[in-house]
Design an enzyme around this catalytic site. Structure first.
Site, PDB file in Angstrom:
ATOM      1  N   SER A  54       0.844  -1.204   0.000  1.00  0.00           N
ATOM      2  CA  SER A  54       0.000   0.000   0.000  1.00  0.00           C
ATOM      3  C   SER A  54       0.871   1.243   0.000  1.00  0.00           C
ATOM      4  CB  SER A  54      -0.884   0.019   1.247  1.00  0.00           C
ATOM      5  OG  SER A  54      -0.100   0.271   2.393  1.00  0.00           O
ATOM      6  N   ASP A  55       0.375   2.311  -0.615  1.00  0.00           N
ATOM      7  CA  ASP A  55       0.997   3.606  -0.370  1.00  0.00           C
ATOM      8  C   ASP A  55       0.821   3.862   1.134  1.00  0.00           C
ATOM      9  OD1 ASP A  55       2.179   6.096  -0.562  1.00  0.00           O
ATOM     10  OD2 ASP A  55       1.044   6.696  -2.335  1.00  0.00           O
ATOM     11  N   TRP A  56       1.591   4.809   1.664  1.00  0.00           N
ATOM     12  CA  TRP A  56       1.655   4.959   3.127  1.00  0.00           C
ATOM     13  C   TRP A  56       0.319   5.399   3.735  1.00  0.00           C
ATOM     14  CZ3 TRP A  56       5.212   2.396   1.408  1.00  0.00           C
ATOM     15  CH2 TRP A  56       6.380   2.095   2.071  1.00  0.00           C
ATOM     16  N   GLY A  57      -0.424   4.409   4.201  1.00  0.00           N
ATOM     17  CA  GLY A  57      -1.737   4.713   4.760  1.00  0.00           C
ATOM     18  C   GLY A  57      -2.867   4.617   3.747  1.00  0.00           C
TER      19      GLY A  57
END
Ligand SMILES: *[C@@H]1O[C@H](CO)[C@@H](O)[C@H](O)[C@H]1NC(C)=O
Ligand SMILES: *[C@@H]1O[C@H](CO)[C@@H](O)[C@H](O)[C@H]1NC(C)=O
Ligand SMILES: *[C@@H]1O[C@H](CO)[C@@H](O)[C@H](O)[C@H]1NC(C)=O
Ligand SMILES: *[C@@H]1O[C@H](CO)[C@@H](O)[C@H](O)[C@H]1NC(C)=O
Ligand SMILES: *[C@@H]1O[C@H](CO)[C@@H](O)[C@H](O)[C@H]1NC(C)=O
Length: 844
Positions: A261-264
């Site tokens: 995932s992208d961060w968050g």
């Protein structure tokens, strides 16, 4: 079209991997078979923001000597450390149109990452594809065309992975603007009303022919990881979109690695796991940093223990995370090997600090070793890319290169872009925009060891030539500027426009630019200088197209150079071009319009219900201008040289006869079945408080308590079935899709002669016009580029391979790539509109 949504697709099984991946999987499986659920969960979940030296850190498996894996930005060099190179941006690399150089840049970035102990590098960026001129992160990727993005992305992946670092291509998919990419990113005022991330609507045909295209290239090149984006696609978050992850990526394109995932960007636990997410970073729920709260970690363990997520899915996640290491390096990182562990901290520059400086926790230890990751190759590559990335837009009366013979003895250097931001060239994440534009801002920014400004580099050369230099950076009070411009024989004005990632706002630009104008009142500066100095040169550094209309036709603006952010050697490279030591050879990686309303807008209003929506189906860049008969100021692929070139001798040779339909791929492989782990007592998975005390905010895989069942049954998303779903699309079957798509059908050659009097590089671009059908018109597309150096009077050959995919279109009905019978016109030229040679092939 069949509904693939949320059918769980099982373990790599259905995909025919290359031999390399099959071998890698065999090794990965051996390791995974020996792991417990807790150990597996540890590798899937980040330990939390700041909980480890890197920007993302997985848990470790001490029993098997697998260290916490270090994931680090970024696409333009290693982020958050020292003694690394600040490389030219992705957009600069794209502007070189030089395959060898793009590959070397990837290799150089990979090499420095390896020296710093990075295991997984979050690069390259191939999305945004560059639909929107003002898109904040366009400078990180390679330019507004899928073919260019795909070939540059694949070469970068090869370069990085050859150095023994796993590459993660990002951001999948439809992340065309920064605004509203994530709810909760901005609070206060309007932002409060945002109740979900922006929803990118992409139609099937555009998805395949434009957005997905470069992803096929990087997968074909063996990329180890893919990062899913913050936004929604067609109503579902990209990181829990089964159609995108399970089907398009892992089935149709045969992707063998892991999705992180992208961060968050993760928005659910069970659903995202079933939809094909393999790793969550940095571990926590967005905005709840350092809370220890995760959708996975303990909750993933719980979902396995209570049978909501099949063990096969967890085995698949971990196999996918480990296999890339075996595929690129035949071995896993090992905690016993010092060279496999990072020797820097993203959270402090101190040599000694607490073990977790971000949390102010833990004993004092050495946090940074300040290892110098640079070498001759990485340094030289950064400079070469910067040189070749510079685009000469205008040079009507040949006042460039600067020459004493042209009467230039008194030189004025003007503009903030010539100097350093008052805060320095090393501002946090490069948000200092009041100086030379070495980089855009955000996570793709690097802390360069130095930044050579245009003033520094030009002044040196001017002194060597006994010139007199005037210098001003005033862009608002013009009395002094007017004075010195009067006396200058020539003036070079440095102007900029920047953008970056959405978490940083600069002067009302929320990542994306709020307009396409130059910053800091630059038009006025240019006009003040040009009204007084007959030889005014404008040098633009920007993260995308800028409005040139206020000054481009001014009779005293005799030359214009443009470049994307060029990294630490910005000034060096520009000065070499200005003084003719380097002959400019870059080409525009996007179109510059005459009117700003000809670009695709940024969505910057939140609708009543708080759910912004974005239609990404408008024709991309030059296609829009071509199809609508709009004359741009400078078209995609355009760029001049100090020399002149002449193209000739187009030849087209058939290599393989084309067929209309794709041949069926070889049978897909059977699913590999792991033995199910017999889950013992829940007690075994509880936190081992007797062994160690938890680091605050750290995410562990252990269960919080013995209650593994919820009050209610888990409600699976509509369409989910636990049965394996063996859809075997004809368009799939190999890495990047059906292997036949990568067959060379035609070999095209042209010759180029340097008819000027200086040596230089020439880029030939190949475009294809597809046959027009009653209900279809495929716009002209870039399908090849090649660059050669030619001495004056000499002739060189350029070569293009036309692959099956290059002349295929996506048939939405058949869900397959087909070749439409008819006449294909092939053009070779020096921009998307200067098509000097033409030929054709007839397909029956
Ligand atoms: C999970 O990772 C953490 C952090 O690296 C480590 O302390 C712990 O021992 C690991 N747990 C297991 C079960 O391997
Ligand atoms: C980082 O530096 C430390 C200390 O010199 C060394 O032990 C380690 O091997 C280095 N790591 C890498 C990846 O070179
Ligand atoms: C997204 O939705 C559009 C419009 O409803 C549809 O035409 C398209 O096929 C969908 N795209 C994908 C990738 O599923
Ligand atoms: C465009 O944005 C830049 C950067 O915020 C600003 O300096 C400039 O004044 C704006 N130009 C116009 C015409 O609004
Ligand atoms: C199993 O645990 C997961 C994670 O907490 C939870 O979402 C799910 O509802 C639980 N399933 C059952 C059947 O209780």
């Amino acid at each position: 079209m069949k509904l693939f949504a949320l059918a769980y697709l099982g373990v790599l099984n259905i995909l025919l991997a290359t031999k390399v991946w099959q071998g890698a999987y065999a090794r990965a499986r051996d390791v995974v078979s020996d792991m417990t659920v807790l150990e597996k969960v540890n590798l899937t979940t980040g330990t939390g923001w700041g909980s480890g030296p890197c920007i993302g850190n997985t848990g470790s498996v001490p029993r098997l000597d697998i260290p916490a894996l270090c994931l680090q930005d970024g696409p333009n060099g290693v982020r958050f450390t020292d003694f690394v190179t600040g490389f030219p941006s992705g957009m600069a690399a794209g502007s070189t149109f030089n395959k060898d150089l793009i590959y070397k840049r990837g290799k150089a970035i990979g090499r420095e990452a390896k020296v710093k102990g990075v295991n997984i590098l979050l690069a390259p960026v191939i999305g945004p594809i560059g639909l929107k001129a003002q898109g904040g992160r366009n400078w990180e990727s390679f330019g507004s065309d899928p073919y260019l993005q795909g070939s540059a992305g694949a070469l970068t992946v090869e370069g990085i992975q050859e150095e023994g670092v796993v590459a993660v291509a990002r951001h999948f998919i439809g992340n065309e603007q920064e605004r509203y990419r994530q709810e909760n990113e901005w609070t206060g005022g309007d932002w409060d009303r945002l109740s979900s991330s922006i929803n990118s609507v992409i139609k099937d045909k555009q998805m395949h022919e434009i957005y997905l295209w470069p992803w096929a290239d990087v997968i074909h090149a063996g990329v180890g990881g893919i990062m899913c984006a913050y936004n929604k696609v067609n109503g579902t978050y990209a990181c829990e979109n089964s159609y995108l992850l399970n089907y398009l990526l892992k089935t149709e394109l045969g992707f063998q690695g892991f999705v992180v995932s992208d961060w968050g960007a993760q928005h659910s636990g069970v659903d995202s796991a079933l939809a094909g997410l393999d790793m969550t970073m940095p571990g926590e729920i967005f905005g709840d940093w350092c809370s220890g709260k995760s959708y996975w970690g303990p909750l993933l363990t719980r979902a396995i223990y209570n049978d909501t997520i099949p063990q096969a899915r967890l085995n698949d996640m971990v196999s996918r995370i480990l296999a890339p290491f075996f595929a690129i390096d035949l071995t896993l990182p090992n905690s016993a090997h010092e060279e496999d562990s990072p020797n820097f901290s993203s959270w402090t520059f101190h040599t000694y600090d607490q073990e977790f400086p971000f949390q102010s926790y833990g004993p004092i230890k050495q946090t940074n070793y300040h290892i110098d990751a640079r070498d001759d190759f990485t340094t030289k590559t950064a400079l070469e890319v910067a040189r070749e990335a510079i685009v000469l837009l205008k040079n009507d009366a040949h006042h460039l290169p600067i020459s004493e013979n042209d009467g230039v003895r008194r030189l004025l250097i003007a503009g903030l872009g010539a100097t350093v931001d008052p805060k320095g060239f090393n501002t946090k994440d490069q948000q200092g925009v009041n100086g030379a534009l070495f980089s855009g801002w955000g996570s793709a920014a690097v802390n360069p060891p130095y930044g050579i400004t245009p003033y520094e580099a030009i002044a040196k050369k001017a002194r060597e030539r006994n010139m007199v230099i005037d210098f001003t950076t005033d862009q608002y009070d013009f009395d002094h500027v007017d004075d010195i411009a009067e006396y200058a024989d020539m003036a070079v004005v440095f102007v900029t426009a920047s953008s970056g990632e959405g978490y940083i706002e600069v002067d009302g630009n929320y990542g994306d630019r709020k307009n396409v104008s130059l910053w800091h009142n630059s038009e006025e500066l240019i006009l003040h200088v040009a009204n007084r100095c007959r030889k005014t040169i404008v040098v633009i550094t920007s993260t995308g197209p800028v409005d040139l209309e206020p000054f481009i036709d001014h009779e005293n603006v005799v030359a214009v150079l443009w470049s994307a952010p060029l990294g630490q050697f910005l000034g060096t490279a520009i000065s070499e071009v200005l003084f003719g030591e380097v002959n400019p050879s870059g080409r525009l990686p996007f179109t510059i319009a005459r009117k700003s309303d000809q670009y695709v807008d940024i969505i910057d209003k939140i609708p009543i219900k708080g759910k912004p929506e974005d239609d990404l189906n408008r024709l991309l860049d030059y296609r829009y201008f071509d199809e609508n008969g709009i004359r741009p100021r400078y078209e995609f692929g355009y760029g001049l040289s100090y020399s002149k070139f002449s193209l000739s001798d187009l030849s087209i040779k058939e290599v393989l006869p084309p067929t209309i339909e794709l041949p069926y791929p070889a049978p897909y492989l059977d699913e590999y079945l792991f033995a199910e782990e017999k889950l013992r007592d829940v007690d075994d998975a509880l936190f081992p408080f007797n062994d160690f005390s938890p680091v605050p905010g750290f995410i562990y895989p252990y269960l919080f308590n013995e209650k593994i069942y919820s009050v209610n049954e888990y409600e699976y998303p509509a369409g989910y079935t636990e049965d394996d779903y063996h859809e075997e699309p004809v368009s799939g079957g190999g890495l990047g899709g059906n292997e036949a798509l990568w067959n060379t059908l035609y070999s095209v050659k042209v010759e180029v002669t340097n008819i000027g009097d200086v040596e230089g590089a020439y880029i030939a671009e190949l475009y294809i016009d597809f046959p027009v059908g009653p209900d279809r018109k495929t716009p002209r597309q870039l399908r090849g580029y090649d660059k050669v150096y030619v001495k004056p009077g000499a002739t060189a050959k350029l070569h293009f391979d036309i692959l099956r995919r290059d002349i295929s279109i996506w048939d939405t009905e058949d869900q397959s790539w087909v070749i439409v019978p008819g006449t294909y016109k092939l053009y070779v030229g020096s921009s998307s509109r200067r098509l000097e040679l033409a030929g054709e092939v007839e397909i029956l």
